[in-house]
Motif scaffolding. Structure first.
Motif, PDB file in Angstrom:
ATOM      1  N   LEU A  80       0.847  -1.180   0.000  1.00  0.00           N
ATOM      2  CA  LEU A  80       0.000   0.000   0.000  1.00  0.00           C
ATOM      3  C   LEU A  80       0.888   1.237   0.000  1.00  0.00           C
ATOM      4  CD1 LEU A  80      -1.659  -2.253   1.735  1.00  0.00           C
ATOM      5  CD2 LEU A  80      -3.059  -0.291   2.401  1.00  0.00           C
ATOM      6  N   ILE A  81       0.584   2.188  -0.872  1.00  0.00           N
ATOM      7  CA  ILE A  81       1.185   3.522  -0.816  1.00  0.00           C
ATOM      8  C   ILE A  81       0.211   4.373  -0.012  1.00  0.00           C
ATOM      9  CG2 ILE A  81       1.943   5.529  -2.134  1.00  0.00           C
ATOM     10  CD1 ILE A  81       2.409   3.634  -4.519  1.00  0.00           C
ATOM     11  N   PRO A  91       2.388   3.087 -11.208  1.00  0.00           N
ATOM     12  CA  PRO A  91       2.761   2.138 -12.263  1.00  0.00           C
ATOM     13  C   PRO A  91       4.216   1.683 -12.169  1.00  0.00           C
ATOM     14  CG  PRO A  91       1.446   3.906 -13.181  1.00  0.00           C
ATOM     15  CD  PRO A  91       1.771   4.318 -11.781  1.00  0.00           C
ATOM     16  N   ALA A  92       5.129   2.601 -11.838  1.00  0.00           N
ATOM     17  CA  ALA A  92       6.543   2.233 -11.723  1.00  0.00           C
ATOM     18  C   ALA A  92       6.767   1.323 -10.520  1.00  0.00           C
ATOM     19  CB  ALA A  92       7.405   3.487 -11.602  1.00  0.00           C
ATOM     20  N   PRO A 100       1.315  -7.906  -5.234  1.00  0.00           N
ATOM     21  CA  PRO A 100       0.349  -6.916  -5.723  1.00  0.00           C
ATOM     22  C   PRO A 100       0.418  -5.577  -4.985  1.00  0.00           C
ATOM     23  CG  PRO A 100      -0.747  -8.600  -4.413  1.00  0.00           C
ATOM     24  CD  PRO A 100       0.663  -9.066  -4.599  1.00  0.00           C
ATOM     25  N   LEU A 101       0.146  -4.511  -5.720  1.00  0.00           N
ATOM     26  CA  LEU A 101      -0.010  -3.178  -5.162  1.00  0.00           C
ATOM     27  C   LEU A 101      -1.495  -2.849  -5.169  1.00  0.00           C
ATOM     28  CD1 LEU A 101       1.233  -0.368  -4.297  1.00  0.00           C
ATOM     29  CD2 LEU A 101       1.050   0.256  -6.719  1.00  0.00           C
ATOM     30  N   LEU A 102      -2.031  -2.500  -4.004  1.00  0.00           N
ATOM     31  CA  LEU A 102      -3.442  -2.132  -3.894  1.00  0.00           C
ATOM     32  C   LEU A 102      -3.564  -0.623  -4.116  1.00  0.00           C
ATOM     33  CD1 LEU A 102      -6.387  -2.780  -3.238  1.00  0.00           C
ATOM     34  CD2 LEU A 102      -5.820  -2.579  -0.801  1.00  0.00           C
ATOM     35  N   PHE A 133      -3.039  11.554 -13.371  1.00  0.00           N
ATOM     36  CA  PHE A 133      -2.833  10.190 -12.882  1.00  0.00           C
ATOM     37  C   PHE A 133      -3.979   9.692 -11.998  1.00  0.00           C
ATOM     38  CE2 PHE A 133      -1.178  12.723  -9.411  1.00  0.00           C
ATOM     39  CZ  PHE A 133      -1.506  12.006  -8.262  1.00  0.00           C
ATOM     40  N   TYR A 134      -4.644  10.575 -11.298  1.00  0.00           N
ATOM     41  CA  TYR A 134      -5.691  10.181 -10.350  1.00  0.00           C
ATOM     42  C   TYR A 134      -7.082  10.364 -10.952  1.00  0.00           C
ATOM     43  CZ  TYR A 134      -7.552   9.393  -5.644  1.00  0.00           C
ATOM     44  OH  TYR A 134      -8.194   8.872  -4.544  1.00  0.00           O
TER      45      TYR A 134
END
Length: 231
Positions: A80-81, A91-92, A100-102, A133-134
């Motif tokens: 998680l970021i 994406p990077a 996985p990135l949530l 991006f958002y």
């Protein structure tokens, strides 16, 4: 239970909320002595803020990828970021991981659509409100019509986040300013409001808005609980 990796410290005020929500959620699901299995990389936000306002997004991407890889090496099984703005480099980060990135926008959008809303106002940093991006992800992947405040209101929102909220400062005058901005978004047709900065929930609550609020901090953390316990 999967181990969650948290890229936090941006700011630690909201990262603390992530930690609280994750642990309370796991305790509610698994019993009074249960807690979340997680690892945390916490940035010095002063360094991140400086790079953001200098527009050094390449430097920020390098740091985010490094943090993600360190968490994966420490045993994180999902990432998680813990900030909306830094999803600019999601994406990077995702490309550099095997786990996985949530993405923070996905559970937010899914909850909005489940509630039957399609036209939403977005509050966040200037970067989140103005860059593609958002807003683009909400529109293109989730078919949401996203409204942002006018330029003067965006400047007020951004200033309060960086001058007050990231330091844990909550002022009644700033709450009134946000209330007025949200009311203007509703006048423009917003059916709901996204709190698209993880510190905004420190300032405003449901009673401050004439339409439902969707708090990205809580929704992101709650989705992480589901993902961790499903593993």
């Amino acid at each position: 239970m999967r181990t969650s990796g948290l890229i936090g410290g941006m700011s630690w005020e909201s990262t603390a909320e992530y930690y609280r929500i994750l642990n309370q959620g796991v305790r509610n699901r698994l019993g009074p002595t249960a807690s979340a299995r997680c690892v945390l990389w916490s940035f010095n936000f002063a360094e991140i803020e400086d790079l953001q306002h200098r527009g050094d997004w390449d430097g920020l991407t390098t740091r985010m990828v490094d943090a993600a890889q360190r968490l994966e090496a420490c045993g994180a099984e999902l990432l998680l970021i813990c900030t909306n703005t830094m999803h600019r480099m999601a994406p990077a980060v995702e490309a550099a991981l095997r786990v996985p990135l949530l993405h923070i926008a996905n559970p937010t959008a899914e909850r909005i659509k489940a509630a039957g809303f399609r036209k939403v106002g977005l509050l966040g940093t200037a970067f989140t409100m103005e860059h593609a991006f958002y807003r683009g992800r909400l529109a293109e992947r989730h078919s949401l019509d996203v409204l942002v405040p006018n330029p003067d209101d965006r400047a007020v929102i951004h200033r309060i986040i960086y001058a007050e909220l990231v330091s844990g400062t909550v002022l009644p005058a700033s709450r009134e300013a946000y209330r007025a901005i949200m009311a203007r978004l509703v006048e423009d047709g917003a059916e709901a409001i996204i709190l698209g900065c993880t510190e905004i929930m420190l300032l405003v609550q449901a009673a401050d808005s004439p339409v439902p609020l969707f708090d990205t901090t809580a929704l992101h953390a709650e989705a992480a609980i589901e993902m961790a316990l499903a593993g």
